[in-house]
Design an enzyme around this catalytic site. Sequence first.
Site, PDB file in Angstrom:
ATOM      1  N   ASP A   1      71.670 100.546  69.654  1.00 26.92           N
ATOM      2  CA  ASP A   1      71.137 100.109  68.424  1.00 26.92           C
ATOM      3  C   ASP A   1      70.157  99.146  68.410  1.00 26.92           C
ATOM      4  O   ASP A   1      69.275  98.614  67.553  1.00 26.92           O
ATOM      5  CB  ASP A   1      72.231  99.523  67.185  1.00 26.92           C
ATOM      6  CG  ASP A   1      72.628  98.333  67.481  1.00 26.92           C
ATOM      7  OD1 ASP A   1      73.117  97.850  68.903  1.00 26.92           O
ATOM      8  OD2 ASP A   1      72.572  97.497  66.653  1.00 26.92           O
TER       9      ASP A   1
ATOM     10  N   ASP B   1      76.494 101.085  74.087  1.00 29.77           N
ATOM     11  CA  ASP B   1      76.265  99.538  73.783  1.00 29.77           C
ATOM     12  C   ASP B   1      77.507  99.231  72.759  1.00 29.77           C
ATOM     13  O   ASP B   1      78.315 100.238  72.542  1.00 29.77           O
ATOM     14  CB  ASP B   1      74.959  99.428  72.694  1.00 29.77           C
ATOM     15  CG  ASP B   1      74.829  98.106  72.377  1.00 29.77           C
ATOM     16  OD1 ASP B   1      75.305  96.997  73.189  1.00 29.77           O
ATOM     17  OD2 ASP B   1      74.284  97.914  71.410  1.00 29.77           O
TER      18      ASP B   1
ATOM     19  N   ASP C   1      77.995  95.999  70.243  1.00 30.97           N
ATOM     20  CA  ASP C   1      77.629  95.489  68.772  1.00 30.97           C
ATOM     21  C   ASP C   1      76.704  96.575  68.053  1.00 30.97           C
ATOM     22  O   ASP C   1      75.588  96.955  68.572  1.00 30.97           O
ATOM     23  CB  ASP C   1      77.083  94.149  68.844  1.00 30.97           C
ATOM     24  CG  ASP C   1      78.132  93.062  69.300  1.00 30.97           C
ATOM     25  OD1 ASP C   1      78.727  92.466  68.850  1.00 30.97           O
ATOM     26  OD2 ASP C   1      78.090  92.727  70.280  1.00 30.97           O
TER      27      ASP C   1
END
Length: 374
Positions: free
Chosen positions: A320, A115, A117
């Site tokens: 996240d 991922d 961000d």
Amino acid sequence: MTKHGAVVVPEDAVVAAAAVGRHFSFPPPRTGGVGGDSCKKLAAQQIDLGAAVVGSWLDSMKASSPRHRLVAPAVAAAAADAEHDEWMEKHPSALGKFEALAAAAKGKRIVVFLDYDGTLSPIVEDPDRAVMTDEMRDAVRGVAARFPTAIVSGRCRDKVLSFVGLEELYYAGSHGMDIQGPTNAAASKGGEEEEESVLCQPAREFLPMIGEAYAALVEKVEGVIPGAKVENNKFCLSVHFRRVDERRWGAVADQVRAVLRGYPRLRLTQGRKVLEVRPAIKWDKGEALRFLLSALGFSAAGDGEDDGDDDDAFPIYIGDDRTDEDAFRVLRARGHGAGILVSRFPKDTCASFSLRDPGEVKDFLRKLVTCAAA
């Protein structure tokens, strides 16, 4: 991009893999077992906010906000510590248990999914300033030189490519609805023809509708509520409310839902202080993971069906956000591979391991490169 590497681990690492904690189970069980209840609980929580009441959405958002956890009463500190310790036993650090992870990957070919961000860059107030460090870029470059590597993000593919700046990777933007393979000669070897880029856009027919919804949201949300920002990610839209006064969060939800009443083929979900508007199709980061594994020549199974003994891929997915849970569920269904959640706080997750922040992600990637080079 056909480079495949293997992690070299000590022979006694297999023993370490069998003794990593009272609650920890790795590789994760496909159904039931340790971690299965948490995964099922999380799946039940995946709601379409277009049909949810505003109060339930606000409660969900506040519960996932790190700031709200930090201001918990002092009397709850001991209970919070105990909760964190128990969670870490179930989802140990991918750095601390690196040998166990490497032992599970022994004899297989690693494929890395990241991922952006909150994983490669910190979460920041202004999403346009979510820039990764040069050290992180070097770590990702090192991994990509040894293993097929993909960035899987809710962002527009072109934007995340501009942030990462590495054309030899695969990029899956818009939560996997816009997939492109390596785009330059860095993906080819020794004068051979450049490998043909992978391209998948399952929601192309929604582009005009998304454009209309974007204009309406800019007018009704960004233009009315201070701090709100609407981001056009091509095949999906993000309504950021990180800079909105908490007393106006309900107003953000009201306005977004009002706009989407005119677009029944779009659905609304929640991320970390962001509302996501997406086409109502069966496609997410988990489907993107399957697609890329298939494009790389591996089995794309991951819905509970048998992958077969000939599937020698070992996918590692690091993320996240709630949207990354779709990929973690695919890995759990495969019965091999490693999902790694980036979080400082206990969360319901289908991931097997955890890392605290992008700094630990960088350290993990470097360790992966070092072991591959051994």
